[in-house]
Design a protein around this motif. Structure first.
Motif, short mmCIF file in Angstrom:
data_model
loop_
_atom_site.label_atom_id
_atom_site.label_comp_id
_atom_site.label_asym_id
_atom_site.label_seq_id
_atom_site.Cartn_x
_atom_site.Cartn_y
_atom_site.Cartn_z
N UNK A 225 21.22 3.37 65.89
CA UNK A 225 21.11 4.26 67.05
C UNK A 225 19.69 4.82 67.08
N UNK A 226 18.87 4.39 68.04
CA UNK A 226 17.46 4.77 68.08
C UNK A 226 17.27 6.28 68.23
N UNK A 227 18.14 6.93 69.00
CA UNK A 227 18.02 8.38 69.20
C UNK A 227 18.26 9.14 67.90
N UNK A 228 19.30 8.73 67.18
CA UNK A 228 19.59 9.39 65.89
C UNK A 228 18.48 9.10 64.88
N UNK A 229 17.97 7.88 64.91
CA UNK A 229 16.88 7.55 64.00
C UNK A 229 15.64 8.39 64.32
N UNK A 230 15.37 8.58 65.60
CA UNK A 230 14.22 9.39 66.02
C UNK A 230 14.38 10.84 65.55
N UNK A 231 15.59 11.35 65.61
CA UNK A 231 15.84 12.72 65.14
C UNK A 231 15.60 12.85 63.65
N UNK A 232 16.02 11.84 62.92
CA UNK A 232 15.81 11.84 61.47
C UNK A 232 14.32 11.80 61.14
N UNK A 233 13.58 10.99 61.87
CA UNK A 233 12.13 10.91 61.68
C UNK A 233 11.47 12.24 62.03
N UNK A 234 11.88 12.83 63.14
CA UNK A 234 11.30 14.10 63.57
C UNK A 234 11.51 15.20 62.53
N UNK A 235 12.70 15.22 61.92
CA UNK A 235 13.00 16.24 60.91
C UNK A 235 12.04 16.14 59.73
N UNK A 236 11.75 14.91 59.29
CA UNK A 236 10.83 14.72 58.16
C UNK A 236 9.41 15.14 58.53
N UNK A 237 8.98 14.75 59.72
CA UNK A 237 7.62 15.07 60.15
C UNK A 237 7.45 16.58 60.34
N UNK A 238 8.42 17.22 60.95
CA UNK A 238 8.34 18.66 61.19
C UNK A 238 8.32 19.44 59.88
N UNK A 239 9.09 18.96 58.91
CA UNK A 239 9.10 19.62 57.60
C UNK A 239 7.73 19.53 56.95
N UNK A 240 7.13 18.34 57.00
CA UNK A 240 5.80 18.16 56.39
C UNK A 240 4.75 18.99 57.13
N UNK A 241 4.84 19.05 58.45
CA UNK A 241 3.88 19.84 59.23
C UNK A 241 3.97 21.32 58.88
N UNK A 242 5.18 21.80 58.62
CA UNK A 242 5.36 23.23 58.32
C UNK A 242 4.71 23.63 57.01
N UNK A 243 4.43 22.67 56.14
CA UNK A 243 3.76 22.97 54.87
C UNK A 243 2.29 23.35 55.07
N UNK A 244 1.73 23.00 56.23
CA UNK A 244 0.33 23.30 56.50
C UNK A 244 -0.59 22.42 55.68
N UNK A 245 -1.87 22.76 55.70
CA UNK A 245 -2.86 21.98 54.95
C UNK A 245 -3.95 22.90 54.42
N UNK A 246 -4.65 22.40 53.41
CA UNK A 246 -5.74 23.14 52.79
C UNK A 246 -7.10 22.54 53.09
N UNK A 247 -7.11 21.35 53.69
CA UNK A 247 -8.37 20.64 53.91
C UNK A 247 -8.52 20.21 55.36
N UNK A 248 -9.76 20.04 55.77
CA UNK A 248 -10.09 19.45 57.06
C UNK A 248 -11.07 18.32 56.87
N UNK A 249 -11.10 17.39 57.83
CA UNK A 249 -11.96 16.21 57.70
C UNK A 249 -12.79 16.01 58.95
N UNK A 250 -14.02 15.56 58.72
CA UNK A 250 -14.91 15.09 59.78
C UNK A 250 -15.35 13.69 59.40
N UNK A 251 -15.33 12.76 60.38
CA UNK A 251 -15.55 11.35 60.07
C UNK A 251 -16.49 10.73 61.09
#
Length: 375
Positions: A225-251
């Motif tokens: 089920x693509x919709x359920x799979x998308x929700x599962x993916x979103x949950x993982x990404x949102x959790x990681x985003x909520x951790x924030x970051x300590x570094x920035x990059x310029x390339x």
């Protein structure tokens, strides 16, 4: 007579002791403050610093060398040495360093019998210029992006389900923070870079999906089920985003020159001492038959090359302000069509288990630039 001889020997002994314990020409003893009484110790740690860790090997671009004892500049009274790219060590005079020869130059200094830590300055020709920094004095508040890896293979029957889940996630979240990468296994798109990633994460189930090179929040298997799979993916990404970051990059990156892309990366951070950088090359539009899919399946975001043999990149030297810069030459000979390629550049730092995970990630086009992104 015996008394005279004894006095003469005593005088000679005193003269010899004075000569051995004194200093030549009345100079101040190393390790003492020239502006105070000889023997007065300068307090603080001994360190050697450079104004930058990367220069262009054009003979004019330069860095400034300084030796400090605590808050006191003792460069002029220190012995500074440099190990050049050929491996030979030379005494370094002055405070400004430039060169026309590419390579790593390792600086260190002695003062009062104490040695500083080594500091490396890297010299390159034809370095692509970094974009302007809109907040040069800021080392915090960077936008967090999440490295999201699809572990896949053309032989994998259920891998198209994960692909459809990702496509649905992107449709539902057009303003997302994810940077997607396809790390192939056991097919013609697999290579040293993808094998290193799959091995580091001990991927033994395909399809799988990981975020920020973290094994604790992987998705193993896929839902039909693509919709359920998308929700599962979103949950993982949102959790990681909520951790924030300590570094920035310029390339900044060059267009391919033969089979090499030169990438200039600068990192800023506020409280990071152990940091690594990886530069990955992704390719879009590769057509290959997919089990469970079609005979002319289009594969995008395919990981094709890396600057490092390690999944989490190579160490970058950070200065006392938490900033560091390095230039990478990436071999892109494995790429089929360079016109369909782009770069993914990320920082990684140790987590609580002392395992490197991604802190932040950006993308950059070949021949393009990516500036520090602040919140």
């Amino acid at each position: 007579m015996k008394t005279y001889i004894f006095k003469t020997l005593a005088a000679c002994f005193l003269m010899a002791f004075t000569a051995c314990s004194g200093n030549d020409g009345g100079e101040t003893l190393p390790g003492t403050d020239p502006g105070t009484d000889p023997g007065t110790e300068i307090e603080g740690d001994l360190s050697l610093s450079v104004s930058g860790t990367v220069i262009e090997a054009n003979g004019t671009d330069a860095v400034t060398i300084a030796v400090m004892k605590g808050e006191t500049d003792i460069t002029s009274s220190s012995k500074v040495y440099v190990v050049n790219p050929s491996g030979s060590t030379e005494s370094f005079q002055g405070t400004s360093f430039s060169t026309t020869t590419e390579g790593d130059y390792i600086f260190y200094a002695y003062y009062g019998g104490e040695k500083t830590e080594d500091v490396t300055v890297r010299a390159f020709k034809d370095i692509p210029a970094l974009p302007a920094d809109s907040k040069p004095d800021q080392s915090t508040g960077f936008v967090k992006r999440v490295l999201t890896i699809q572990h896949t293979g053309t032989w994998c029957q259920n891998c198209p389900y994960m692909k459809k889940g990702i496509e649905t996630y992107l449709q539902k979240n057009p303003e997302n923070c994810a940077v997607f990468v396809a790390s192939h296994n056991g097919d013609t798109m697999a290579g040293d870079a993808s094998n290193a990633v799959n091995s580091y994460l001990t991927v033994n189930s395909y399809p799988s999906l990981s975020v920020d090179l973290n094994t604790s929040n992987m998705i193993q298997g896929a839902l039909n089920d693509a919709d359920l799979q998308a929700e599962q993916i979103a949950a993982r990404i949102n959790q990681a985003e909520s951790n924030g970051c300590k570094t920035g990059l310029s390339v900044a990156a060059t267009e391919p020159e033969g089979k090499i892309v030169t990438v200039n990366v600068k990192v800023k951070s506020a409280n990071v001492s152990n940091c690594r950088v990886a530069v990955w090359v992704l390719e879009d539009g590769i057509v290959a038959a997919q089990t469970g899919g079609s005979s002319n399946e289009v594969h995008n975001n395919v990981l094709r090359a890396s600057n490092s043999t390690s999944a989490y990149g190579d160490g970058i030297q950070l200065d006392s302000d938490g900033a560091g810069q390095n230039v990478y030459r990436v071999d892109v000979s494995a790429v089929s069509d360079l016109s369909k390629c782009r770069l993914v550049v990320f920082t990684s730092v140790p987590n609580a288990s002392n395992r490197f995970v991604v802190d932040n990630v950006v993308t950059c086009s070949l021949g393009g630039q990516t500036s520090f992104d602040y919140e």
